[in-house]
Design an enzyme around this catalytic site. Structure first.
Site: not given
Ligand SMILES: *[C@@H]1O[C@H](CO)[C@@H](O)[C@H](O)[C@H]1NC(C)=O
Ligand SMILES: *[C@@H]1O[C@H](CO)[C@@H](O)[C@H](O)[C@H]1NC(C)=O
Ligand SMILES: *[C@@H]1O[C@H](CO)[C@@H](O)[C@H](O)[C@H]1NC(C)=O
Length: 496
Positions: A139, A235-236, A422, A475
């Protein structure tokens, strides 16, 4: 033509995936109309560069300030058991002897009343002989229950009716006990009774709360305390995971032995690592994958890599027009344009349905599902959402390199993997970042084989960490290439 709002998930994640700071400037936007992907990407790029000021140095939070945190956290394991299974669970799984599922809250701050929600799926066979694995989505602000468990690698996915579940063939709880944490407070079912906490979200408190969550969770599940423990995510979480690992390594040294966490390794997919190299890899990926013009690529490198913010903003607008309305999370995947057409890919057998995010959203907002999950809606003045619209981010470093140096020195097993289609945190970004870490190659680039005997991707071993690509994965690697993701996860656990 009825154009459905594309992927809430993607838009939200996209909004936030790249860099923290974005949340700060996105406040206005996220409270208003839902974002579409292209708009989100554009605004993200801009915000990220405008807010260089939010670039804090990372120091692992220390133990002293939080005595009120490490109380028992309340609650008993038996109360968290999802006794009858989840609503709409396939009949073959209805008998709870297949594997046990738990869900509930663990308090992380008794003064403010902050509590984190978890979902725990024990391993299908012999859970007592399998490791414990924490999964974290990114996020910042996206749900590990909705994204990780329901869309990517948990035991069940949600059917297009939004009410029933299908078993996931390549679920990671076939090889490990999988713990999904909704983090930080304000995400998914996790909450704070002091709502001003949401405005104070950031990397440091996220790590601090996650650490407190773990120590309190182990009090509820003491049989897992001595188990090998791994942290995975994407991701984050490329920031969350090294930060939490750094906190654990530090606390293991200073805390009393009863709080020791047997952290063995971390595994991160398409994770952000370092702003400068992530950016360069991003621009190069767009160009080498025929998404932007030669001129735009040249100018992005020239202006955006040299902090010419106004010119860069203008170029990014142009780049986003050149790219058009594609799914940045998998540049070759279909969009969710018509939910009613979505059953064309049977998900139970590993197909990909771009509208599944909507089904998960419906499912997790059903009262009977929230009851079964022990998610107390009265504390939550907002519906369950895949990515939080209420948290505001305040701190985030620009690089993970110093943490990686410490984690490598501490002897943790580290696997960085990357889905190669991605465009959000592309494989080229990860490769530039690893290159900048100045590690030595100990086993050169070579293909790895998936369960079907095909090349699953490529693998390089460095002194300190391993890097693997996953061919044809976007991703969210386990969502786009479930079988290859499970193979890679098994290799990671076996490498220890
Ligand atoms: C979407 O699906 C509905 C129901 O099948 C159909 O009536 C409609 O024409 C479809 N729209 C598009 C754009 O395909
Ligand atoms: C938050 O407030 C509710 C209602 O008073 C209470 O039941 C709950 O235990 C509180 N949560 C925490 C973590 O203190
Ligand atoms: C890698 O080496 C270069 C050149 O010596 C140096 O400038 C850079 O700081 C090093 N990177 C890291 C992460 O240590």
């Amino acid at each position: 033509m009825e154009k459905k709002q594309p992927h809430l998930f993607s838009a939200k994640l996209l909004k936030l995936a790249f860099f923290t700071v974005v949340v700060v400037s996105f406040r206005g936007l996220s409270h208003g109309h839902p974002l579409d992907q292209a708009g989100a990407l554009k605004a993200l790029w801009k915000a990220k560069r405008r807010n260089n000021a939010v670039d804090n140095e990372w120091v692992a939070p220390s133990l002293c300030a939080d005595r009120h945190r490490t109380s028992a956290g309340g609650g008993k394991k038996e109360d968290d058991l999802i006794a009858g299974g989840l609503p709409g669970q396939p009949a073959s799984f209805a008998s709870s002897n297949k594997f046990k599922q738990y869900a509930g809250y663990v308090s992380v701050d008794e003064v403010n009343g902050r509590s984190l929600f978890y979902y725990f799926a024990e391993a299908v066979h012999l859970p007592s002989s399998k490791p414990l694995v924490l999964w974290l989505n990114g996020g910042p602000g996206c749900s590990s229950l909705g994204a990780g468990a329901m869309l990517e690698l948990g035991p069940f996915g949600v059917n297009s009716n939004g009410k029933t579940l299908y078993p996931r063939r390549h679920s990671w709880n076939k090889v490990a006990n999988m713990l999904f944490l909704e983090s930080p407070a304000g995400v998914g079912f996790s909450y704070s009774n002091t709502t001003s906490d949401y405005q104070k979200s950031g990397d440091k408190r996220t790590a601090e709360d996650a650490y407190t969550f773990l120590t309190n969770w182990f009090k509820r599940y003491p049989e897992y305390k001595s188990r090998d423990f791994y942290i995975t995510g994407e991701s984050y979480a490329g920031y969350y995971i090294p930060e939490l690992a750094d906190t654990i390594v530090k606390r293991n040294k200073e805390a009393d032995p009863s709080l020791l966490i047997r952290l063995k390794g971390i595994m991160i997919g398409n994770g952000i690592m370092n702003r400068e190299t992530d950016d360069r890899g991003f621009f190069d990926y767009l160009w080498t994958h025929a998404l932007i013009s030669d001129e735009t690529h040249q100018r992005l490198l020239e202006y955006c890599m040299n902090s010419q913010i106004k010119k860069c903003d203008y170029l990014l607008d142009g780049a986003s027009k050149e790219i058009g309305g594609i799914d940045h999370y998998n540049i070759y995947a279909p969009l969710c344009l018509n939910a009613s057409l979505s059953s064309r890919n049977p998900r139970g057998s590993g197909g990909y349905d771009p509208c599944e995010t909507d089904y998960v959203h419906s499912y997790l907002n059903l009262p009977q599902v929230q009851k079964a999950l022990h998610a107390y809606r009265t504390n939550l003045p907002y519906p369950w959402q895949l990515c939080s619209a209420i948290i505001v981010w305040n701190d985030s470093p620009s690089t993970m390199f110093p943490i990686y140096r410490r984690l490598i020195a501490s002897g943790l097993q580290i696997l960085l993997y990357s889905g190669d289609v991605d465009a959000v945190v592309p494989v080229s970004s990860t490769r530039y970042s690893i290159d900048a870490l100045n590690l030595t190659v100990v086993k050169p680039w070579s293909p790895w084989t998936d369960a079907g005997g095909e090349v699953g991707g490529y693998l390089v071993a460095y002194n300190g960490l391993n890097f693997a690509t996953v061919r044809g994965a976007g991703h969210q690697v386990p969502m786009f290439q479930p079988s290859r993701a499970l193979s890679l996860f098994k290799m990671f656990l076996a490498a220890h």
